[in-house]
Design a protein around this motif. Structure first.
Motif, PDB file in Angstrom:
ATOM      1  N   THR A 109       0.892  -1.262  -0.170  1.00  0.00           N
ATOM      2  CA  THR A 109       0.121   0.010  -0.062  1.00  0.00           C
ATOM      3  C   THR A 109       1.056   1.453   0.086  1.00  0.00           C
ATOM      4  O   THR A 109       0.193   2.297  -0.024  1.00  0.00           O
ATOM      5  CB  THR A 109      -1.033   0.092   1.171  1.00  0.00           C
ATOM      6  OG1 THR A 109      -0.110  -0.240   2.576  1.00  0.00           O
ATOM      7  CG2 THR A 109      -2.161  -1.043   0.756  1.00  0.00           C
ATOM      8  N   VAL A 112      -0.336   4.388  -2.113  1.00  0.00           N
ATOM      9  CA  VAL A 112      -1.855   4.416  -1.917  1.00  0.00           C
ATOM     10  C   VAL A 112      -2.320   5.717  -1.266  1.00  0.00           C
ATOM     11  O   VAL A 112      -1.594   6.032  -0.212  1.00  0.00           O
ATOM     12  CB  VAL A 112      -2.283   3.099  -1.612  1.00  0.00           C
ATOM     13  CG1 VAL A 112      -3.890   3.456  -1.230  1.00  0.00           C
ATOM     14  CG2 VAL A 112      -2.007   1.902  -2.393  1.00  0.00           C
ATOM     15  N   GLU A 113      -3.249   6.381  -1.592  1.00  0.00           N
ATOM     16  CA  GLU A 113      -3.741   7.261  -0.649  1.00  0.00           C
ATOM     17  C   GLU A 113      -5.037   6.785   0.101  1.00  0.00           C
ATOM     18  O   GLU A 113      -5.911   6.627  -0.437  1.00  0.00           O
ATOM     19  CB  GLU A 113      -4.355   8.653  -1.669  1.00  0.00           C
ATOM     20  CG  GLU A 113      -4.805   9.469  -0.746  1.00  0.00           C
ATOM     21  CD  GLU A 113      -5.517  11.004  -1.576  1.00  0.00           C
ATOM     22  OE1 GLU A 113      -6.231  11.796  -1.058  1.00  0.00           O
ATOM     23  OE2 GLU A 113      -5.037  10.788  -2.817  1.00  0.00           O
ATOM     24  N   PRO A 114      -4.354   6.531   1.335  1.00  0.00           N
ATOM     25  CA  PRO A 114      -5.670   5.847   2.285  1.00  0.00           C
ATOM     26  C   PRO A 114      -6.885   6.521   2.672  1.00  0.00           C
ATOM     27  O   PRO A 114      -6.609   7.718   2.509  1.00  0.00           O
ATOM     28  CB  PRO A 114      -4.755   5.499   3.506  1.00  0.00           C
ATOM     29  CG  PRO A 114      -3.742   6.534   3.414  1.00  0.00           C
ATOM     30  CD  PRO A 114      -3.290   7.015   2.111  1.00  0.00           C
ATOM     31  N   ALA A 141      -7.451  -1.468   0.461  1.00  0.00           N
ATOM     32  CA  ALA A 141      -7.101  -0.644  -0.887  1.00  0.00           C
ATOM     33  C   ALA A 141      -7.075  -1.379  -1.919  1.00  0.00           C
ATOM     34  O   ALA A 141      -7.538  -0.761  -2.972  1.00  0.00           O
ATOM     35  CB  ALA A 141      -5.638   0.123  -0.626  1.00  0.00           C
ATOM     36  N   SER A 144     -10.053  -0.986  -5.016  1.00  0.00           N
ATOM     37  CA  SER A 144      -9.783  -0.074  -5.976  1.00  0.00           C
ATOM     38  C   SER A 144      -8.675  -0.737  -7.146  1.00  0.00           C
ATOM     39  O   SER A 144      -7.691  -0.957  -6.886  1.00  0.00           O
ATOM     40  CB  SER A 144      -9.355   1.381  -5.515  1.00  0.00           C
ATOM     41  OG  SER A 144      -8.701   2.021  -6.624  1.00  0.00           O
ATOM     42  N   ASN A 147      -5.601   1.420  -7.500  1.00  0.00           N
ATOM     43  CA  ASN A 147      -4.813   1.078  -6.238  1.00  0.00           C
ATOM     44  C   ASN A 147      -3.842  -0.423  -6.654  1.00  0.00           C
ATOM     45  O   ASN A 147      -2.691  -0.405  -6.201  1.00  0.00           O
ATOM     46  CB  ASN A 147      -5.315   0.975  -4.773  1.00  0.00           C
ATOM     47  CG  ASN A 147      -5.817   2.275  -4.358  1.00  0.00           C
ATOM     48  OD1 ASN A 147      -5.166   3.340  -4.686  1.00  0.00           O
ATOM     49  ND2 ASN A 147      -6.855   2.030  -3.395  1.00  0.00           N
ATOM     50  N   ILE A 150      -0.916   0.054  -8.341  1.00  0.00           N
ATOM     51  CA  ILE A 150       0.108   0.622  -7.463  1.00  0.00           C
ATOM     52  C   ILE A 150       0.749  -0.722  -6.709  1.00  0.00           C
ATOM     53  O   ILE A 150       2.028  -0.784  -6.471  1.00  0.00           O
ATOM     54  CB  ILE A 150      -0.427   1.737  -6.505  1.00  0.00           C
ATOM     55  CG1 ILE A 150      -0.847   2.885  -7.106  1.00  0.00           C
ATOM     56  CG2 ILE A 150       0.755   2.085  -5.185  1.00  0.00           C
ATOM     57  CD1 ILE A 150      -1.570   3.932  -6.188  1.00  0.00           C
ATOM     58  N   TYR A 151      -0.061  -1.429  -6.175  1.00  0.00           N
ATOM     59  CA  TYR A 151       0.573  -2.740  -5.843  1.00  0.00           C
ATOM     60  C   TYR A 151       1.546  -3.442  -6.538  1.00  0.00           C
ATOM     61  O   TYR A 151       2.291  -3.859  -6.207  1.00  0.00           O
ATOM     62  CB  TYR A 151      -0.451  -3.898  -5.337  1.00  0.00           C
ATOM     63  CG  TYR A 151      -1.348  -3.435  -4.096  1.00  0.00           C
ATOM     64  CD1 TYR A 151      -1.910  -4.517  -3.132  1.00  0.00           C
ATOM     65  CD2 TYR A 151      -1.872  -2.213  -3.614  1.00  0.00           C
ATOM     66  CE1 TYR A 151      -2.643  -4.447  -2.171  1.00  0.00           C
ATOM     67  CE2 TYR A 151      -2.768  -2.028  -2.761  1.00  0.00           C
ATOM     68  CZ  TYR A 151      -3.006  -2.996  -1.884  1.00  0.00           C
ATOM     69  OH  TYR A 151      -3.837  -2.875  -0.684  1.00  0.00           O
ATOM     70  N   TYR A 211     -13.123   1.537  -0.862  1.00  0.00           N
ATOM     71  CA  TYR A 211     -12.099   2.062  -1.904  1.00  0.00           C
ATOM     72  C   TYR A 211     -12.997   1.623  -3.095  1.00  0.00           C
ATOM     73  O   TYR A 211     -13.035   2.775  -4.110  1.00  0.00           O
ATOM     74  CB  TYR A 211     -11.060   1.312  -1.881  1.00  0.00           C
ATOM     75  CG  TYR A 211      -9.933   1.817  -0.906  1.00  0.00           C
ATOM     76  CD1 TYR A 211      -9.138   2.982  -1.169  1.00  0.00           C
ATOM     77  CD2 TYR A 211      -9.922   1.130   0.333  1.00  0.00           C
ATOM     78  CE1 TYR A 211      -8.210   3.128   0.000  1.00  0.00           C
ATOM     79  CE2 TYR A 211      -8.907   1.471   1.457  1.00  0.00           C
ATOM     80  CZ  TYR A 211      -8.198   2.511   1.198  1.00  0.00           C
ATOM     81  OH  TYR A 211      -7.459   2.847   2.297  1.00  0.00           O
ATOM     82  N   GLU A 215     -13.941   4.981  -5.559  1.00  0.00           N
ATOM     83  CA  GLU A 215     -13.548   4.979  -6.927  1.00  0.00           C
ATOM     84  C   GLU A 215     -14.904   4.740  -7.813  1.00  0.00           C
ATOM     85  O   GLU A 215     -14.582   5.595  -8.698  1.00  0.00           O
ATOM     86  CB  GLU A 215     -12.689   3.823  -7.172  1.00  0.00           C
ATOM     87  CG  GLU A 215     -11.885   3.911  -8.336  1.00  0.00           C
ATOM     88  CD  GLU A 215     -10.538   4.712  -8.147  1.00  0.00           C
ATOM     89  OE1 GLU A 215     -10.308   5.672  -9.042  1.00  0.00           O
ATOM     90  OE2 GLU A 215     -10.046   5.301  -6.927  1.00  0.00           O
TER      91      GLU A 215
END
Length: 311
Positions: A109, A112-114, A141, A144, A147, A150-151, A211, A215
């Motif tokens: 994460t 990520v913007e939590p 997260a 989404s 996200n 990002i992972y 999330y 989203e």
């Protein structure tokens, strides 16, 4: 003889490193993943260059998981340990300590913007205890797809750091997988757009879809908070039933990781039909149709649409 063997091994390691190979790549990168969603991401990035051990398996609940001795052994032997972070895996600190692993613990994460958990402003009772245990932010997260990408980027970085020789392969695999995630996200957005805004309130077992809501525009209510280890109180359930009736929720669902009894009780009280099973914190077994992240997303949106629109 033993000294000769050790010297030969050391010389081989030096030759591999000088040729641009990591020690890990000789056997395949040994990866430990905390739960199934991360394992699927790692498999798509790593391909046949990695071997993956998953701690919390299909339909498993990472919130309440109790590690086994074999888990500590796997973490101890790992080259890389991939975890969600944001306090999703409550068992993780004591497992890492017990394993005495030297492997990097990579929180996917990162970047990520939590979003804040629904309980953040209610610091009392079960919700307050949960906030202290799981932090002020929602850890789900991966619900989404933005996200999820990002992972994947974080996994590429982790694999390249551990196995530089195969970095280009990891990057190529990740780029191909990201295109599939983009296509899946387009499918999700199209499916949600087909649901009238007046029918977008649905009920799930626990607060795992924050999330997704943020989203994609569905609204979720749940009797339990972001973790399944804190049971909903009678007052919480009464308040939820009242809100469901007032706001005219369209559908109610069970989750693969939770006991369906509470949802069935709420469905009975509100005259809503249970619309099926959603996959929230874990992928399914292969025969259940949601054994990959992309399959999970398609299954969930198809289940939403069928329950709400009848098609």
């Amino acid at each position: 003889m033993i000294k000769v063997i050790k010297l030969a091994i050391a010389l081989n390691v030096i030759l591999l490193l000088s040729a641009g190979y990591s020690v890990a790549s000789a056997e395949g990168l040994k990866v430990v993943s905390s739960f199934t969603v991360i394992s699927d991401f790692a498999r798509n990035v790593g391909g046949d260059k990695v071997s993956i051990t998953t701690l919390v398996g299909p339909d498993g609940d990472a919130h309440v998981y109790e590690p086994k001795p074999a888990d500590a052994a796997a973490v101890a032997a790992a080259d890389v340990v991939l975890v969600n972070g944001l306090h999703f895996e409550g068992f993780l600190p004591r497992l890492v300590e017990a394993s005495a692993t030297k492997a990097p613990i990579v929180e996917l994460t990162k970047g990520v913007e939590p979003i804040k958990s629904a309980e953040e402003d209610h610091d009392h009772g079960a919700a307050g205890a949960e906030k202290q245990e799981h932090g002020a932010y929602d850890p789900h997260a991966f619900q989404s797809i933005a996200n999820a990408k990002i992972y994947v980027t974080n996994i590429v970085d982790a694999f390249c750091n551990a196995d530089a020789a195969n970095c280009d392969i990891y990057k190529t695999n990740a780029a191909a997988y990201t295109k599939k995630l983009d296509a899946t996200e387009a499918d999700v957005k199209a499916a949600i757009a087909s649901i009238p805004e007046s029918k977008r309130l649905i009920i799930t077992s626990h607060d795992a879809f924050g999330y997704f809501q943020h989203e994609y525009g569905l609204k979720f209510l749940a009797p339990e908070g972001i973790s399944t280890d804190a049971e909903a109180s009678a007052a919480d359930i009464v308040a939820l039933i009242k809100q469901i009736k007032e706001d005219k929720a369209s559908a109610i669902f069970v989750e693969n990781i939770t006991n369906p009894r509470l949802i069935e009780q709420i469905a009975s009280e509100t005259k809503l039909n249970v619309g099926g099973t959603l996959f929230s914190d874990a992928l399914s077994k292969p025969e259940e149709g949601a054994s990959t992240y992309i399959d999970m997303m398609h299954h969930n949106i198809d289940t939403f649409k069928k329950a709400i629109l009848g098609s």
